[in-house]
Design an enzyme around this catalytic site. Sequence first.
Site, PDB file in Angstrom:
ATOM      1  N   ARG A  73       0.829  -1.207   0.000  1.00 14.11           N
ATOM      2  CA  ARG A  73       0.000   0.000   0.000  1.00 14.11           C
ATOM      3  C   ARG A  73       0.868   1.264   0.000  1.00 14.11           C
ATOM      4  O   ARG A  73       0.546   2.252  -0.672  1.00 14.11           O
ATOM      5  CB  ARG A  73      -0.940  -0.011   1.222  1.00 14.11           C
ATOM      6  CG  ARG A  73      -1.979   1.105   1.177  1.00 14.11           C
ATOM      7  CD  ARG A  73      -3.054   0.942   2.224  1.00 14.11           C
ATOM      8  NE  ARG A  73      -2.554   1.121   3.581  1.00 14.11           N
ATOM      9  CZ  ARG A  73      -3.300   0.967   4.678  1.00 14.11           C
ATOM     10  NH1 ARG A  73      -4.566   0.630   4.569  1.00 14.11           N
ATOM     11  NH2 ARG A  73      -2.774   1.148   5.874  1.00 14.11           N
ATOM     12  N   LYS A  76      -2.316   7.287   1.284  1.00 10.86           N
ATOM     13  CA  LYS A  76      -2.026   7.660   2.681  1.00 10.86           C
ATOM     14  C   LYS A  76      -0.939   8.724   2.637  1.00 10.86           C
ATOM     15  O   LYS A  76       0.252   8.429   2.780  1.00 10.86           O
ATOM     16  CB  LYS A  76      -1.606   6.435   3.492  1.00 10.86           C
ATOM     17  CG  LYS A  76      -2.818   5.642   3.987  1.00 10.86           C
ATOM     18  CD  LYS A  76      -2.449   4.544   4.928  1.00 10.86           C
ATOM     19  CE  LYS A  76      -2.087   5.043   6.285  1.00 10.86           C
ATOM     20  NZ  LYS A  76      -3.225   5.208   7.188  1.00 10.86           N
TER      21      LYS A  76
HETATM   22  N1  PXG Z   1      -9.182   5.125   7.342  1.00 14.73           N
HETATM   23  C1  PXG Z   1      -8.235   6.082   7.387  1.00 14.73           C
HETATM   24  C2  PXG Z   1      -8.528   7.414   6.800  1.00 14.73           C
HETATM   25  C3  PXG Z   1      -6.987   5.797   7.949  1.00 14.73           C
HETATM   26  O1  PXG Z   1      -6.036   6.738   7.931  1.00 14.73           O
HETATM   27  C4  PXG Z   1      -7.765   3.547   8.449  1.00 14.73           C
HETATM   28  C5  PXG Z   1      -8.970   3.893   7.854  1.00 14.73           C
HETATM   29  C6  PXG Z   1      -7.541   2.148   8.914  1.00 14.73           C
HETATM   30  O2  PXG Z   1      -6.660   1.462   8.014  1.00 14.73           O
HETATM   31  P1  PXG Z   1      -5.697   0.298   8.508  1.00 14.73           P
HETATM   32  O3  PXG Z   1      -4.976  -0.119   7.309  1.00 14.73           O
HETATM   33  O4  PXG Z   1      -4.815   0.881   9.561  1.00 14.73           O
HETATM   34  O5  PXG Z   1      -6.581  -0.776   9.048  1.00 14.73           O
HETATM   35  C7  PXG Z   1      -6.743   4.531   8.531  1.00 14.73           C
HETATM   36  C8  PXG Z   1      -5.469   4.214   9.254  1.00 14.73           C
HETATM   37  C9  PXG Z   1      -2.487   6.379  13.619  1.00 14.73           C
HETATM   38  C10 PXG Z   1      -2.939   6.690  12.259  1.00 14.73           C
HETATM   39  O6  PXG Z   1      -2.339   7.295  14.444  1.00 14.73           O
HETATM   40  C11 PXG Z   1      -3.442   5.708  11.417  1.00 14.73           C
HETATM   41  C12 PXG Z   1      -3.911   6.041  10.183  1.00 14.73           C
HETATM   42  C13 PXG Z   1      -3.837   7.371   9.840  1.00 14.73           C
HETATM   43  C14 PXG Z   1      -3.346   8.320  10.673  1.00 14.73           C
HETATM   44  C15 PXG Z   1      -2.888   8.003  11.897  1.00 14.73           C
HETATM   45  O7  PXG Z   1      -2.238   5.210  13.876  1.00 14.73           O
HETATM   46  N2  PXG Z   1      -4.437   5.174   9.209  1.00 14.73           N
END
Ligand code: PXG
Length: 291
Positions: free
Chosen positions: A50, A150
Amino acid sequence: MKVYLNGELVKKEAAKISVFDHGLLYGDGVFEGIRAYNNRVFRLKEHLERLWSSAKVINLTIPITQKEMEKAVIKTLLENKLSDAYIRLIITRGCGDLGIDPNKCNSSASIIIIADSISLYPKELYEKGMEIVTVSTRRVMQDSLSPNIKSLNYLNNILAKIQATKSGAMEALMLNSQGYVAECTIDNIFIVKNGTLLTPHSSEGALMGITRDAIIELAKNKLKIPVKQERISLYDVYTADECFLTGTSAEVIPVICVDSRKIADARPGEVTLKLIKEFKSLTRLTGIPIK
Ligand code: PXG
């Protein structure tokens, strides 16, 4: 703590990058949040895949291979003696001038790996369930910017988070420009209705979360319950039998109240609790070993 910075492990205090880096000047860069459990990095290959896709879309060349990145992540965890960790992988555009043009960035992308321990929400919320609110900030739609990138620019989500916090909630439910449910600021959303698990399709403005994927697989293969990725309205959420959020940092957390509407009897649901159990065992037993 040691931080990986462009091939070297340096002390936290020395882990610095230039103020001319476009990652800082424009949020021009990409990132991943990854977790390690029980000496294994959960779905590392999927996270790297990703990351490389996000970089490709913004035309950013990551100066090492995925295999080298995998080794760098493991090395960072070993150096910090972490068996359970939260890993933040950041790629910035590099140093340029004060203009927006990424072609003026004469240094190559910077690679940063930070490994630390975090627990996002208080433990009791995982047992009791959490309350979320719908915010007025709409999720950016893929006709302008794909929610699957991301990128280092998280303002859309930060604005939503600010509004949720001001309303006393710990996570914000974001709608897309048509008013359908997209996702939360750092979590995907699921509901259960009449024994079916539902989550917004990625075309509704949801990031294709890696935890989301794991939950879909567990529901289909372990719990043998039907899963649908489709359009969901607030009506569907308010009248759901169960609701929960998924994300790398939050893992799987029950939601018991949305915009002051109790979800069923305002207790974590049966399917949610089963999925939490399955997810725990999946994260303990699978993943790339740290060695
Ligand atoms: N939606 C968004 C907009 C995200 O940024 C998820 C869903 C979940 O995806 P994953 O792949 O983690 O199951 C995310 C996750 C943090 C942090 O503080 C995590 C994210 C973004 C910003 C901060 O851990 N991404």
